[in-house]
Design a protein around this motif. Structure first.
Motif, PDB file in Angstrom:
ATOM      1  N   TRP A 157       9.772 -10.880   6.898  1.00 47.05           N
ATOM      2  CA  TRP A 157       9.070  -9.791   7.566  1.00 47.05           C
ATOM      3  C   TRP A 157       9.633  -8.496   7.016  1.00 47.05           C
ATOM      4  N   GLN A 160       9.403  -4.208   6.960  1.00 44.40           N
ATOM      5  CA  GLN A 160       8.935  -3.043   7.702  1.00 44.40           C
ATOM      6  C   GLN A 160       8.091  -2.156   6.802  1.00 44.40           C
ATOM      7  N   CYS A 187       0.258  -8.094   9.580  1.00 43.07           N
ATOM      8  CA  CYS A 187       1.168  -7.077  10.100  1.00 43.07           C
ATOM      9  C   CYS A 187       1.034  -7.000  11.620  1.00 43.07           C
ATOM     10  N   ARG A 190       5.066  -0.793  11.416  1.00 45.38           N
ATOM     11  CA  ARG A 190       4.636  -2.185  11.606  1.00 45.38           C
ATOM     12  C   ARG A 190       5.522  -3.108  10.787  1.00 45.38           C
ATOM     13  N   TRP A 191       5.472  -4.399  11.090  1.00 46.02           N
ATOM     14  CA  TRP A 191       6.218  -5.421  10.360  1.00 46.02           C
ATOM     15  C   TRP A 191       5.211  -6.381   9.752  1.00 46.02           C
ATOM     16  N   CYS A 192       5.357  -6.651   8.456  1.00 46.33           N
ATOM     17  CA  CYS A 192       4.367  -7.436   7.723  1.00 46.33           C
ATOM     18  C   CYS A 192       5.006  -8.650   7.056  1.00 46.33           C
TER      19      CYS A 192
END
Length: 65
Positions: free
Chosen positions: A37, A39, A2, A43-45
């Motif tokens: 990716w 959200q 992330c 954060r972006w994971c």
């Protein structure tokens, strides 16, 4: 893995791959596989590094057989 939204924006501006997006999801269409990716809060994971690692180990195991 992330990362922050700022880090993802920087990454996306550096790569030369097609990208599609929808609310809460960005898909990077790389040569070997798509990286999704997602959200999660602020954060972006992505699971791309784990998936790629598993595929690499599977290929190594196949070569040893």
């Amino acid at each position: 893995m992330c990362i922050s939204a700022e880090a993802l924006a920087l990454f996306l501006n550096l790569i030369v791959a097609p990208i599609t997006s929808e609310p809460g999801r960005i898909i990077v269409h790389a040569e070997e596989m798509d990286a999704h990716w997602v959200q999660v809060d602020d954060r972006w994971c992505t699971m791309a590094p784990q998936i790629q690692g598993r595929e690499m180990f599977a290929e190594l195991a196949k070569d040893d057989a």
